[in-house]
Design an enzyme around this catalytic site. Structure first.
Site, PDB file in Angstrom:
ATOM      1  N   LYS A  50       0.831  -1.218   0.043  1.00  0.00           N
ATOM      2  CA  LYS A  50      -0.014  -0.046  -0.026  1.00  0.00           C
ATOM      3  C   LYS A  50       0.716   1.299   0.098  1.00  0.00           C
ATOM      4  CE  LYS A  50      -2.794   1.142   3.646  1.00  0.00           C
ATOM      5  NZ  LYS A  50      -2.792   2.423   4.091  1.00  0.00           N
ATOM      6  N   SER A  51       1.868   1.298   0.850  1.00  0.00           N
ATOM      7  CA  SER A  51       2.751   2.386   0.863  1.00  0.00           C
ATOM      8  C   SER A  51       3.541   2.776  -0.317  1.00  0.00           C
ATOM      9  CB  SER A  51       3.742   2.585   2.085  1.00  0.00           C
ATOM     10  OG  SER A  51       3.149   2.303   3.263  1.00  0.00           O
ATOM     11  N   ARG A  56      -7.562  -3.040   9.597  1.00  0.00           N
ATOM     12  CA  ARG A  56      -6.499  -3.830  10.164  1.00  0.00           C
ATOM     13  C   ARG A  56      -7.206  -4.645  11.561  1.00  0.00           C
ATOM     14  NH1 ARG A  56      -2.573  -3.523   6.778  1.00  0.00           N
ATOM     15  NH2 ARG A  56      -1.736  -1.413   6.034  1.00  0.00           N
ATOM     16  N   ARG A 108       3.054   5.968  -3.295  1.00  0.00           N
ATOM     17  CA  ARG A 108       4.016   6.777  -3.823  1.00  0.00           C
ATOM     18  C   ARG A 108       4.453   6.423  -5.324  1.00  0.00           C
ATOM     19  NH1 ARG A 108       4.288   5.779   1.529  1.00  0.00           N
ATOM     20  NH2 ARG A 108       5.561   6.894   2.974  1.00  0.00           N
ATOM     21  N   SER A 146       7.677   9.038  11.985  1.00  0.00           N
ATOM     22  CA  SER A 146       6.626   8.798  11.031  1.00  0.00           C
ATOM     23  C   SER A 146       6.805   9.062   9.800  1.00  0.00           C
ATOM     24  CB  SER A 146       5.263   9.875  11.452  1.00  0.00           C
ATOM     25  OG  SER A 146       4.282   9.995  10.386  1.00  0.00           O
ATOM     26  N   GLN A 190       4.994   9.523   7.252  1.00  0.00           N
ATOM     27  CA  GLN A 190       4.016  10.415   6.358  1.00  0.00           C
ATOM     28  C   GLN A 190       4.278  11.736   6.775  1.00  0.00           C
ATOM     29  OE1 GLN A 190      -0.201   9.310   7.935  1.00  0.00           O
ATOM     30  NE2 GLN A 190      -0.021   7.291   6.785  1.00  0.00           N
ATOM     31  N   LYS A 204      -4.324   6.043  14.827  1.00  0.00           N
ATOM     32  CA  LYS A 204      -4.435   5.423  13.409  1.00  0.00           C
ATOM     33  C   LYS A 204      -5.936   5.315  13.117  1.00  0.00           C
ATOM     34  CE  LYS A 204      -0.275   4.368  12.884  1.00  0.00           C
ATOM     35  NZ  LYS A 204       0.636   5.070  12.123  1.00  0.00           N
ATOM     36  N   ASP A 217       1.778  -0.858  11.871  1.00  0.00           N
ATOM     37  CA  ASP A 217       0.723  -1.567  11.543  1.00  0.00           C
ATOM     38  C   ASP A 217       0.263  -2.957  11.867  1.00  0.00           C
ATOM     39  OD1 ASP A 217       0.185   0.999  10.368  1.00  0.00           O
ATOM     40  OD2 ASP A 217       0.941   0.509   8.276  1.00  0.00           O
TER      41      ASP A 217
END
Ligand code: S3P
Length: 435
Positions: A19-20, A400, A24, A179, A181, A354, A327
């Site tokens: 996903k990450s 999750r 990107r 983080s 993000q 989260k 996560d």
């Protein structure tokens, strides 16, 4: 959705793309010149939100959902255009809102970025602070350090005549939180800065932005926990093959470990050291788990993971390993219920901000299943060994949580009911089918 005790779990499988990395790929593909072709893209709702935002910003993106292929027609660093009504909606995606805000602060047009009710509760002060230090005019519309965020770029025309295209100041940001993000938001804003941008974090968070920026041609240096980026690189489109998401593999790793007689091979999983904490935790607990066929793909390390049902022991999980498994803590908590002795999870306050307050939601739901678990201010303490029984699990619409408790249900006596199971679409639309 009702889950019944089942097993053993045997065979081989793959999990969807990371996903990450998928987020990107869209962002950097859009900011590159030329075409970027992405294989094994995650067609989950969060990544589709990123695609929808970049389409609103004038980028042509072709999607072949069934083959997980995406083609992005990049327009370079200055190719984005004003979205309709100046509004962008990120849905449920924290990665989209935080990373895209950094990019939007470098544009010549003003915009407002917002998302669903969960996103509008999550903290944005963590990106407002560094972006303001870089000279961006970004405010929280309701003055509560949360979304919607308004990015005002209207007075950049005057700036333009002074120094073309340098809209932001390069800074060295000491982030109070580990983080990715936050780090990525600052680095992406740094693409539009007048000089080098640096971010130092207290512990190393996932480094996909740094790796992918380098792959696309940016000059990125990393020393310890500090990443530095030179501004205004010429990014060029390329082909990317996204590895399987270790965060999605984690559910199946744990399923094989806790369901007796299981034996599973999960192929093509990303094992980036900033993401592999789950593997290290399994090893420390005494799991029979091994990495095979280790290789590199597009700058990211990849392996096949072989795992067998194991007798486990409780451990302490704290410090710099936490960002590498943040996560995975819901599924690690489930795993710990099947380990002999105490598992202590510390330094994980980030869980509270989260998609749900994961400390509270994990502890409430595992308690309902009969686990001996207690919340602490920055984590939880679990005494393993109590057999779990079925219960009604409120997923709080957190993907999750829904997946972790589905796996718990496989090894619990009686029926486990998962409320709002469709929230798995955020990161793993085929989760139940794979299972
Ligand atoms: C992500 C970073 C992590 C993680 C999230 C994805 C990313 O969040 O929890 O699921 O893609 O950069 P934080 O940066 O808030 O820790």
């Amino acid at each position: 959705m009702i889950i019944k005790k089942k097993g053993p779990i045997k065979g081989s499988m793959t999990v969807p793309g990371d996903k990450s990395i998928s987020h990107r790929a869209i962002m950097l593909g859009a900011l590159s010149e030329g075409i970027t072709e992405v294989e094994n893209f995650l067609m989950g709702d969060d990544c589709l939100s990123t695609i929808s935002c970049f389409r609103s910003l004038g980028i042509l993106i072709d999607l072949e959902s069934s083959s997980h292929r995406v083609t992005i027609h990049g327009k370079g660093l200055d190719g984005l255009s004003t979205p309709a009504n100046h509004i962008l909606n990120v849905g449920n995606s924290g990665t989209t809102i935080r990373l895209l805000s950094g990019i939007l602060c470098g544009q010549k047009f003003s915009s407002t970025i917002t998302g669903d009710s969960s996103i509008r509760k999550r903290p944005m002060g963590r990106i407002l602070t560094p972006l303001e230090q870089m000279g961006a005019d970004i405010i929280s519309a309701n003055n509560d350090l949360k979304a919607p965020l308004k990015i005002n770029c209207s007075d950049k025309d005057s700036l333009l005549s002074i120094d073309t295209n340098h809209f932001l100041r390069g800074i060295h940001y000491q982030s109070p939180v580990a983080s990715a993000q936050v780090k990525s938001c600052v680095l992406l804003a740094g693409l539009y800065a007048d000089k080098e941008t640096k971010v130092t974090e207290p512990a190393l968070s996932r480094n996909h932005t740094e790796l992918m920026l380098s792959e696309f041609g940016a000059s990125v240096t990393v020393v310890g926990n500090t990443a530095s980026l030179l501004p205004r690189p010429r990014l060029t489109g390329r082909r990317l093959n996204i590895p399987g998401d270790i965060s999605s593999a984690a559910y199946f790793i744990v399923a094989a470990l806790i369901v007796p007689n299981s034996e599973l091979l999960i192929k093509n999983v990303g094992i980036n050291p900033t993401r592999d904490g789950i593997i290290r935790v399994c090893q420390m607990m005494g799991a029979d788990i091994s990495l095979e066929n280790i290789r590199k793909d597009g700058g990211e390390p990849v392996a096949d993971i072989f795992v067998r049902h194991s007798n486990l022991k409780g451990i302490e999980i704290s410090g710099s390993i936490i960002p590498t498994l943040i996560d995975e803590i819901p599924i690690i908590a489930v795993l710990s219920c099947f380990a002999k002795g105490k598992t202590i999870i510390k330094n994980a306050e980030e869980l509270k901000v989260k998609e749900s307050n994961r400390i509270e939601v994990i502890v409430n739901n595992l308690s309902a299943m009969g686990a001996d678990i207690r919340a602490t201010y920055d984590g939880m303490i679990i005494k393993g060994g109590n057999p779990l029984h079925g219960a009604t699990i409120d997923s709080k619409m957190d993907h999750r949580i829904a997946m972790a408790f589905t796996i718990a249900g496989l090894a619990a006596e009686g029926d486990t009911q998962i409320l709002n199971p469709e929230c798995v679409n955020i990161s793993y639309p085929d989760f139940f089918k794979s299972l």
